[in-house]
Scaffold this motif. Structure first.
Motif: not given
Length: 325
Positions: A271-279
């Motif tokens: 996945g998109d790890f930056e996006w995952n952190r935001a989630l």
């Protein structure tokens, strides 16, 4: 210690149709597989007093003669630490059951996991003669999981998966707007290992010698366009997809969707790890991939069935658009 003895094992209905080698592995736990194959090849194993090959299919009533073999004294894994656990049942009869596996539960122990759902279910049902996984789901994927209660049902259901009789449909929330006319992903996949030994999968060229044909069908269920409906603005512009796999490759959906440029929300491998952190900061800590529907034929009656696991609360809360699913 008592000397090993000759065994005469009668094949029951549950073992009927099983290969001789698999039958022996089940009865000779602790004996190396190489030794099992050697005693079959040498003719020391007899079926109804005759010689047969390891691939021979057994029939109920067959008598298998096993020569004296010493079982390894290695201790068997203890089940004392395995918690007994039942799971929500979607369907159950004498042949098999379908459970709703929650995210975060491995289907079986191993690879750093002391126990999984199948071991926990066996602990909860000590009277069950047979509880065997028919197929698998990734640890972070929730949804429909089949468990056979008879070996005959196990073989029949696994044949359906192998012959692609079953229809498996997942719900996945992906980043970006999925093109509604992009409905088929037909790209070979190849499994490989990272330096630390962890398994990964990637799309490879059609002529790759180790590529396995993999087919995924995609249908857009909803586009997330209204910010008023969202608790997390990072989900704006996402697409909720119904994904049906025609082949059952490892991580198939995750890799196909990621390769297409639309990663699954919360996917920690592809996945998109930056996006995952935001989630995660917004309170959404799991991957949005759910085994939603499973079409099959009943292993005994052959009647067509469709099992469905409702979208879990944590995913419905993540995406109000999906409340009705």
């Amino acid at each position: 210690m008592n000397a090993p003895q000759v065994l005469h094992l009668t094949v029951d209905e549950d073992a009927a149709g099983q290969r001789l080698d698999n039958f022996l592995f089940r009865h000779l736990k602790g004996v190396p597989k190489t030794h099992v194959y050697r005693i079959v090849r040498s003719g020391e194993v007899r079926l109804n007093k005759g010689r047969v090959g390891a691939e021979h299919k057994l029939v109920a009533g067959d008598v298998v003669r096993v020569p004296p073999v010493r079982v390894s004294a290695e201790p068997q894994p203890s089940t004392a630490h395995v918690p007994a656990r039942e799971f929500p049942v979607l369907f159950e009869d004498d042949a098999f059951l379908a459970i709703h596996k929650p995210a975060g539960v491995a289907v079986h122990g191993g690879s750093g996991v002391s126990s999984g759902g199948i071991e926990q279910l066996r602990q909860a049902r000590p009277q069950a003669r047979c509880l065997e996984l028919v197929h698998r789901l990734d640890r972070e994927t929730s949804g429909v999981l089949l468990i056979a209660k008879k070996r005959s049902a196990l073989r029949q259901l696994q044949d359906q998966f192998r012959e692609r009789v079953t229809g498996k449909t997942y719900l996945a929330l992906v980043k970006g707007v999925w093109p509604v006319n992009r409905k088929v992903l037909d790209q070979p996949l190849h499994k490989y290992l990272l330096p630390d030994g962890e398994r990964r999968v990637k799309v490879v060229a059609a002529d790759h010698p180790d590529g396995m044909r993999s087919v995924t069908l995609v249908q857009v269920v909803a586009q997330v366009n209204d910010p008023a409906e969202l608790q997390v603005e990072d989900l704006l512009g996402c697409s909720l997809l119904a994904v049906t796999i025609k082949t059952g490759r490892t991580h198939q959906i995750r890799v196909h969707l990621s390769h297409a440029g639309h990663v699954i929300a919360g996917d920690d491998k592809y996945g998109d790890f930056e996006w995952n952190r935001a989630l995660v900061k917004a309170g959404h800590k799991r991957m949005f991939l759910h085994a939603w529907k499973l079409a099959l034929n009943h292993p005994v009656s052959q009647q067509a069935m469709e099992l469905q696991a409702a979208l879990p609360l944590e995913l419905r809360n993540m995406l109000p658009t999906a409340q009705s699913i």
